[in-house]
Design a protein around this motif. Structure first.
Motif, short mmCIF file in Angstrom:
data_model
loop_
_atom_site.label_atom_id
_atom_site.label_comp_id
_atom_site.label_asym_id
_atom_site.label_seq_id
_atom_site.Cartn_x
_atom_site.Cartn_y
_atom_site.Cartn_z
N ILE A 72 0.81 -1.21 0.00
CA ILE A 72 0.00 0.00 0.00
C ILE A 72 0.85 1.26 0.00
O ILE A 72 0.43 2.30 -0.51
CB ILE A 72 -0.98 0.00 1.20
N THR A 73 2.07 1.18 0.52
CA THR A 73 2.95 2.35 0.52
C THR A 73 3.29 2.80 -0.90
O THR A 73 3.62 3.97 -1.11
CB THR A 73 4.25 2.04 1.28
N LEU A 74 3.22 1.90 -1.87
CA LEU A 74 3.53 2.26 -3.26
C LEU A 74 2.43 3.09 -3.88
O LEU A 74 2.65 3.75 -4.90
CB LEU A 74 3.77 1.00 -4.09
N ASN A 75 1.22 3.07 -3.29
CA ASN A 75 0.11 3.88 -3.78
C ASN A 75 0.06 5.27 -3.17
O ASN A 75 -0.58 6.17 -3.73
CB ASN A 75 -1.22 3.18 -3.50
N LEU A 76 0.69 5.46 -2.03
CA LEU A 76 0.58 6.74 -1.32
C LEU A 76 1.31 7.84 -2.08
O LEU A 76 2.38 7.62 -2.64
CB LEU A 76 1.17 6.61 0.09
N PRO A 77 0.73 9.05 -2.12
CA PRO A 77 1.39 10.17 -2.81
C PRO A 77 2.71 10.52 -2.12
O PRO A 77 2.76 10.69 -0.91
CB PRO A 77 0.37 11.30 -2.69
N LYS A 78 3.76 10.62 -2.91
CA LYS A 78 5.11 10.78 -2.35
C LYS A 78 5.37 12.17 -1.79
O LYS A 78 6.34 12.38 -1.07
CB LYS A 78 6.16 10.46 -3.42
N ASP A 79 4.53 13.16 -2.11
CA ASP A 79 4.79 14.53 -1.68
C ASP A 79 4.14 14.87 -0.35
O ASP A 79 4.28 15.99 0.14
CB ASP A 79 4.30 15.52 -2.75
N LYS A 80 3.44 13.93 0.27
CA LYS A 80 2.77 14.19 1.54
C LYS A 80 3.62 13.69 2.70
O LYS A 80 4.30 12.68 2.60
CB LYS A 80 1.40 13.49 1.58
N ILE A 81 3.56 14.43 3.81
CA ILE A 81 4.36 14.06 4.98
C ILE A 81 3.92 12.70 5.52
O ILE A 81 4.76 11.87 5.88
CB ILE A 81 4.22 15.14 6.09
N SER A 82 2.61 12.47 5.57
CA SER A 82 2.12 11.19 6.09
C SER A 82 2.66 10.03 5.26
O SER A 82 3.03 8.98 5.80
CB SER A 82 0.59 11.18 6.09
N SER A 83 2.69 10.22 3.94
CA SER A 83 3.20 9.17 3.06
C SER A 83 4.67 8.91 3.31
O SER A 83 5.12 7.75 3.34
CB SER A 83 2.98 9.56 1.60
N LYS A 84 5.43 9.98 3.49
CA LYS A 84 6.87 9.81 3.72
C LYS A 84 7.12 9.09 5.05
O LYS A 84 8.02 8.26 5.14
CB LYS A 84 7.56 11.17 3.71
N VAL A 85 6.32 9.42 6.07
CA VAL A 85 6.46 8.72 7.35
C VAL A 85 6.18 7.24 7.18
O VAL A 85 6.93 6.38 7.67
CB VAL A 85 5.52 9.33 8.41
N ALA A 86 5.11 6.91 6.45
CA ALA A 86 4.76 5.51 6.23
C ALA A 86 5.85 4.79 5.44
O ALA A 86 6.24 3.66 5.78
CB ALA A 86 3.44 5.42 5.49
N ILE A 87 6.37 5.42 4.41
CA ILE A 87 7.37 4.78 3.56
C ILE A 87 8.68 4.60 4.31
O ILE A 87 9.30 3.52 4.27
CB ILE A 87 7.58 5.59 2.27
N TYR A 88 9.12 5.64 5.03
CA TYR A 88 10.38 5.52 5.77
C TYR A 88 10.27 4.49 6.90
O TYR A 88 11.23 3.78 7.19
CB TYR A 88 10.80 6.88 6.31
N THR A 89 9.09 4.43 7.52
CA THR A 89 8.88 3.39 8.54
C THR A 89 8.98 2.01 7.92
O THR A 89 9.59 1.09 8.48
CB THR A 89 7.50 3.56 9.20
N THR A 90 8.39 1.87 6.73
CA THR A 90 8.44 0.59 6.02
C THR A 90 9.87 0.23 5.63
O THR A 90 10.25 -0.95 5.64
CB THR A 90 7.56 0.66 4.76
#
Length: 432
Positions: A291-309
């Protein structure tokens, strides 16, 4: 996903003292052993259990729901209920023989050396494939953050995804030179519970606050063709059963183990189902394998999710391969292995994992294969068969034994169909 400490004693990072450690046992491992009890409290055992059950499965469960459709949620809850019941069967097996300390011990007590061997092999192969999945997760998410990155090595151009897999492999290579005592890494990896919670919260934040929204309110009611993949991925989420004997032995009050299991399964099932439903409502049939691959990369929430992953698998990788290293040492080394030997074994495992990740970079298919072939075997079929053998219920027909045989039958169907579909999908992907 569970983590290990030895090939014959799979353990999660325990927050308190207990019976998680010990030497590998040779010959008859059940002889001359005393009953074991630990000092871990109810609350801490719940935390350890959640840590064992929560893992990278939370990334792929929205994709699983999209593959099977809304009605596949019923199968998800059926998988959760079945694996909870088989966890209780493991408890009953341990209560019948108080000398049992590990999951392979249950196999040995039920079916002798063959049972121990089958359980040990299935556990270690599962650990190997999950650790390979970690590398694919790293490559996919780093590629999503830096899609135009290319690597030049000795005049050879390597694409972004494979380049990131290679880069992460080099970083993990450093850990092969660490001391064999993995206690520090194991406690650090206990943050997996926090990481999973952060991922759920950030996905909700992305939908509710960062403008992604819930735009796919209809979706597919049921997709029969995608059901095998969905059920296999659902089973992958509940593959922590080899850890449960360690948790049981670590408890100060082992009679509360069933309550611990109930808390852990309810908490994790809630987290998995919320993530699956949110992801499907957000992205519908366009959901990718994570699901992290679907999140918009320019949002802070998305970056938190991706970096956590990205960070979480880096912390867990070494723990995943440690029991495999010990299993290899126990088979090929008759003397006390040197640090250099351990380093070479870890490097070999890491390089082979990288080769598999590059050759079969299909996270959802690989984890579907793990769920169908290995998770179903270790978490559904084996606990039922071991209980029937140890209790003697296989000799007589009762409602309880009939229900257990029913679970075994359904598990075998999922194993055969899910494994076939996963292998077929890998073959078709490789032909492209």
């Amino acid at each position: 996903m569970y983590m290990g400490d030895r090939s014959s004693e799979v353990a999660v990072p325990l927050l308190d003292g207990g019976a998680g450690g010990g030497d590998a046992h040779r010959d008859d491992p059940l002889k001359q052993r005393l009953p074991v009890s630990g000092s871990t409290s109810f609350f801490k055992t719940c935390f350890n259990g959640v840590n064992a059950l929560s893992g990278v499965g939370i990334l792929s469960i929205p994709y699983a729901l999209a593959s099977g459709g809304w009605l596949s949620l019923l199968l998800f809850f059926l998988v959760a209920a079945s694996t909870y019941y088989t966890a209780l069967l493991i408890q009953k097996c341990m209560e019948m023989d108080r000398t049992i300390r590990t999951y392979p011990d249950i196999g040995h007590r039920s079916f002798g050396h063959l049972g121990r061997a089958l359980l040990s092999v299935s556990m270690n192969v599962e650990l190997y494939l999950v650790s390979t999945g970690f590398l694919i997760v790293e490559g996919d998410n780093l590629h999503g953050l830096f899609p135009n990155m290319e690597f030049q090595i000795a005049g050879i151009t390597i694409g972004a995804k494979n380049g990131f897999i290679l880069l992460v492999t080099c970083l993990l290579m450093v850990l092969t030179f660490c001391p064999d005592n993995m206690s520090f890494v194991s406690y650090f990896s206990a943050g997996g519970v926090i990481a999973s919670s952060v991922l759920v919260c950030t996905v909700l934040w992305a939908a509710a606050v960062d403008g992604v929204g819930f735009h796919h309110n209809n979706g597919t009611l049921i997709n029969v063709e995608g059901l095998p993949t969905a059920v296999s991925l659902y089973a992958f989420c509940y593959c922590a059963h080899p850890v449960f004997p360690t948790l049981y032995n670590s408890m100060s009050n082992q009679r509360q183990f069933s309550k611990v299991m109930l808390v852990c399964f309810v908490f994790c099932t809630l987290g998995y189902s919320v993530t699956a439903i949110m992801g499907y409502l957000m992205f519908g049939p366009n959901l990718q394998s994570q699901i992290t691959l679907n999140l918009p990369k320019d949002k802070i929430s998305s970056k938190v999710a991706i970096y956590t992953t990205i960070i979480n698998p880096l912390a867990k990788y070494t723990l995943m391969v440690t029991p495999i290293v010990h299993a290899i040492e126990n088979r090929i080394v008759v003397y006390n292995p040197s640090k250099g030997c351990r380093v070479l074994i870890r490097m070999g495992l890491l390089l082979s994992s990288m080769a598999v990740a590059v050759a079969i970079p299909f996270f959802e298919i690989l984890m579907s294969l793990v769920g169908a072939f290995l998770s179903i075997t270790a978490s559904v079929i084996f606990p039922c068969l071991c209980y029937l053998k140890m209790s003697g219920d296989y000799r007589r027909f009762r409602r309880k034994s009939a229900a257990i045989w029913g679970i075994v039958l359904v598990g075998v169907v999922v194993l055969v169909v899910g494994t076939y579909v996963a292998m077929r999908d890998i073959y078709l992907q490789l032909l492209r």
